[in-house]
Structures are given as C-alpha cells and as structure tokens.
Design a protein around this motif. Structure first.
Motif, short mmCIF file in Angstrom:
data_model
loop_
_atom_site.label_atom_id
_atom_site.label_comp_id
_atom_site.label_asym_id
_atom_site.label_seq_id
_atom_site.Cartn_x
_atom_site.Cartn_y
_atom_site.Cartn_z
N LEU A 87 -5.87 10.24 -1.93
CA LEU A 87 -6.39 10.61 -0.62
C LEU A 87 -7.66 9.78 -0.38
O LEU A 87 -8.61 9.85 -1.15
CB LEU A 87 -6.71 12.10 -0.58
CG LEU A 87 -6.95 12.72 0.79
CD1 LEU A 87 -5.69 12.62 1.66
CD2 LEU A 87 -7.36 14.18 0.63
N SER A 106 -7.33 11.47 6.86
CA SER A 106 -7.65 11.84 5.48
C SER A 106 -9.14 12.18 5.32
O SER A 106 -9.50 13.14 4.63
CB SER A 106 -7.27 10.71 4.51
OG SER A 106 -7.96 9.51 4.81
N TYR A 163 7.47 11.23 6.49
CA TYR A 163 6.49 10.19 6.17
C TYR A 163 6.36 10.00 4.66
O TYR A 163 6.44 8.88 4.15
CB TYR A 163 5.13 10.51 6.79
CG TYR A 163 4.01 9.64 6.26
CD1 TYR A 163 3.90 8.30 6.66
CD2 TYR A 163 3.09 10.13 5.35
CE1 TYR A 163 2.89 7.49 6.17
CE2 TYR A 163 2.07 9.33 4.85
CZ TYR A 163 1.99 8.01 5.26
OH TYR A 163 0.99 7.21 4.76
N THR A 164 6.14 11.10 3.93
CA THR A 164 5.97 11.00 2.48
C THR A 164 7.23 10.47 1.82
O THR A 164 7.17 9.69 0.87
CB THR A 164 5.58 12.35 1.87
OG1 THR A 164 6.56 13.33 2.23
CG2 THR A 164 4.23 12.82 2.37
N SER A 184 4.19 9.60 -4.07
CA SER A 184 5.34 9.07 -4.82
C SER A 184 5.20 9.32 -6.31
O SER A 184 6.14 9.11 -7.07
CB SER A 184 5.49 7.57 -4.55
OG SER A 184 4.37 6.86 -5.03
N LYS A 194 7.47 6.63 2.41
CA LYS A 194 6.57 5.86 1.55
C LYS A 194 7.16 5.73 0.15
O LYS A 194 7.06 4.67 -0.49
CB LYS A 194 5.19 6.52 1.49
CG LYS A 194 4.43 6.52 2.80
CD LYS A 194 4.08 5.13 3.26
CE LYS A 194 3.00 4.49 2.41
NZ LYS A 194 2.62 3.15 2.92
N THR A 195 7.75 6.79 -0.34
CA THR A 195 8.33 6.79 -1.68
C THR A 195 9.53 5.85 -1.75
O THR A 195 9.64 5.03 -2.68
CB THR A 195 8.75 8.21 -2.08
OG1 THR A 195 7.62 9.07 -2.00
CG2 THR A 195 9.29 8.24 -3.50
N PRO A 203 0.01 2.90 -5.24
CA PRO A 203 0.01 4.27 -4.70
C PRO A 203 -1.42 4.79 -4.65
O PRO A 203 -2.04 5.00 -5.68
CB PRO A 203 0.86 5.05 -5.72
CG PRO A 203 1.60 4.01 -6.51
CD PRO A 203 0.71 2.81 -6.52
N CYS A 204 -1.93 4.98 -3.44
CA CYS A 204 -3.33 5.35 -3.27
C CYS A 204 -3.49 6.85 -3.14
O CYS A 204 -2.68 7.54 -2.51
CB CYS A 204 -3.91 4.68 -2.03
SG CYS A 204 -3.92 2.87 -2.13
N THR A 229 0.86 -1.19 0.00
CA THR A 229 0.00 0.00 0.00
C THR A 229 0.89 1.24 0.00
O THR A 229 1.43 1.63 1.03
CB THR A 229 -0.91 0.02 1.23
OG1 THR A 229 -1.58 -1.24 1.35
CG2 THR A 229 -1.94 1.14 1.12
N SER A 266 1.78 5.41 -1.42
CA SER A 266 1.12 6.71 -1.35
C SER A 266 1.23 7.44 -2.68
O SER A 266 2.26 7.36 -3.36
CB SER A 266 1.73 7.56 -0.25
OG SER A 266 1.26 8.90 -0.31
#
Length: 315
Positions: free
Chosen positions: A178, A191, A146-147, A131, A150-151, A175-176, A126, A128
C-alpha cells in the motif's frame, strides 16, 4: 547506462507514473510517457511542468483497451515501465468482457511491442501486493476485478519473460505494498487517503481490514521508495523475476495505536485500538539482497500520509 537513454513509462499521469517520470527526468533520462487522453490539459500540463521536461519528455496517447497504440511510445527505448492499468471496465468495450481480460491483453501486447522494438532490454511491471495473498493461486477469492486483473497480468508477464520466444527480454515484476507519501497529481491518491482516514472513516477501516485479512498484515511502502525501486531494477546490470516492494508490515492495531499516540487530535475508536493482534511474520529480502535500501519506515509513511491528507483537506 548513458545519460539521455530513452525509457518508456505507461500510465504517466497516475500516482506512481508521474513520480517515476519526475525522478527519471531528474536523472537525465529521455522519457516517453503514455496517457489515455492527450486533450486533457490538466494531466498533460502536470507532466510538461515537471523539471527537465522540456526537450526530455515526449507524450504519447495510448490506452490499455487499445494496446497496439503503445508501439510508437516503446520504439527506440531501452527500458519500459508498465505502470498503466484499467481501474474499471470500459462499459462500451465489445473487445473485452472485463478489466482482467483487458489488462492481460494489454500486458501481452506491450511485451510483444518491446520484443518487436529490437531495443528494449527489460520490461518492469508495477504489480500489486494482493498477488502475494496465500488464498488461492488463481486469485479466485480476490474481492474485485481490479485485484484479480493485477494478479493475472503479473503471472502472464512472468511467463512471457521465461518464454523462448521472448527474444531474451528480461521481465521484472514489483508487487507493491500500500503506497503512501505525497502525490504530484491534482487529485489525492486513494491509498494515501485510505491510510490517513482509517481513524475517521468506517469505509477506510474496512478496506484496510480486507487487505489485512487477505495478507495477514498491511504491507506499506513510501512512494519515493517505490520509484527508487523501479529505477534500481532498471539500472541493475541484469535482473529478472519477482521482487516484493514493501518496507514495513503492520497490523491495523499497530496502525491505529500509532495514530492515537502521535496524533491525539484524532479520536480513534477503542475497538480499533483493541483489535486482535496477529502474530504473522512477513519478510521479503530479495530486493534488499540485490542491494536496494529502503529509506522510509512505517512511522514515516503514516505521518507523511497524515501530513498530505491534512494539506489537501481530506482530514
């Protein structure tokens, strides 16, 4: 896949993880779910109370900051959903300097656990939507750890999946956008609240403004579609690679104008409604080309967020 096949979900007590477990149990799968603390009665109780959990749900204690703990949960499973991620750095950690280092080490360790198991066919991560930002490939312009974590985690997992030492394990990253809708957890998803509070809270508006600046538009996806996409990627005969998971791409101006039109009980600042509209086109058909169908459009997602936030007393 046969009924009762074993699958593993890391981060089982989170927003996406709990919904995913709920859907997997309803489909007859045996689910191994990991939580950071099995002594947390509210989180454990939530998962044990899900329909079909008795006899089909097994809980394991595991923490990304101690990634070797995931071995028992993954053992004997055919598919692994890696949903868990550190949201903030553990101040007492001497092993990792920040969440990025911990998240990447955790992803690598979980991948190797899948290979060692001898049973796992596919790892689904899962990721983001941040990315997908066109800023810099290395993610150095991202706003927070955090971002960035995830990347980096997604990048490493995709490279492991292409590695000749990967044992033929297929890796899928989603990559989901919001995520909106409702939640099974006792505390509201950040979110959902951010989407719902945009018309009332300056902080929520600024957060979405950042996301719009990063991506051009705000990609939205409903929690139900997110979980269905994960299961779709599991049940596909063979699939690997990166698939953006978002049903709608909307500007802040379009979002606030929707609230002003359909929810007049909220006072929307004129500056929000008159914000600059960007002619940016977003599209990603890879998942749909494989046969996946989204059920929720932008209006449904926004309205569901308002409905849920109001029910929880957040607006």
């Amino acid at each position: 896949m046969s009924e009762g096949s074993k699958v593993c979900v890391t981060g089982g007590n989170g927003y996406i993880g709990s919904w995913l477990i709920y859907k997997l149990l309803a489909r007859g799968y045996t689910v191994h779910a990991t939580l950071r603390d099995l002594k947390n009665e509210s989180k454990v109780g939530l998962l044990k109370s899900l329909p079909h959990a008795e006899g089909n749900l097994v809980l394991f204690e595991a923490d990304v900051y101690n990634p070797t703990q995931f071995d028992p949960a993954i053992q004997g499973c055919e598919f692994v959903f890696h949903v868990a991620t550190p949201l903030a750095h553990e101040p007492g950690s001497s092993q990792y300097k920040d969440t990025s280092e911990a998240a990447v080490a955790g992803a690598k360790s979980i991948f190797m656990s899948c290979v060692r198991s001898g049973t796992v066919k596919r790892l689904i991560y899962t990721a983001s939507v941040v990315s997908a930002s066109p800023l810099k490939e290395d993610g150095s312009d991202f706003k927070d750890d955090y971002t960035y974590s995830k990347t980096l985690s997604e990048k490493h997992l995709l490279s492991y999946g292409n590695d000749e030492n990967g044992g033929g394990l297929e890796v899928v990253t989603l990559p989901c956008g919001l995520v909106g809708g409702e939640t099974l957890t006792s505390s509201p998803s950040s979110s959902i609240i951010c989407i719902a509070q945009i018309v009332q809270q300056e902080r929520a508006y600024k957060s979405l403004k950042f996301l719009e600046g990063l991506l051009g538009k705000v990609p939205l996806v409903h929690i139900d579609d997110v979980c269905e996409a994960h299961i779709f990627c599991m049940e596909s005969t063979s699939i690997s690679g990166r698939f953006l998971c978002a049903s709608s791409y909307i500007s802040l101006q379009e979002m606030t104008n929707h609230y002003a039109l359909h929810h007049p009980e909220f006072t929307v600042k004129q500056e929000y409604k008159d914000g600059q509209s960007k002619d940016i086109k977003w599209t990603s058909t890879k998942l749909c080309d494989k046969g996946f169908v989204y059920k929720y459009d932008a209006k449904m997602i926004l309205d569901d967020c308002i409905r849920y936030a109001r029910k929880m007393g957040e607006i």
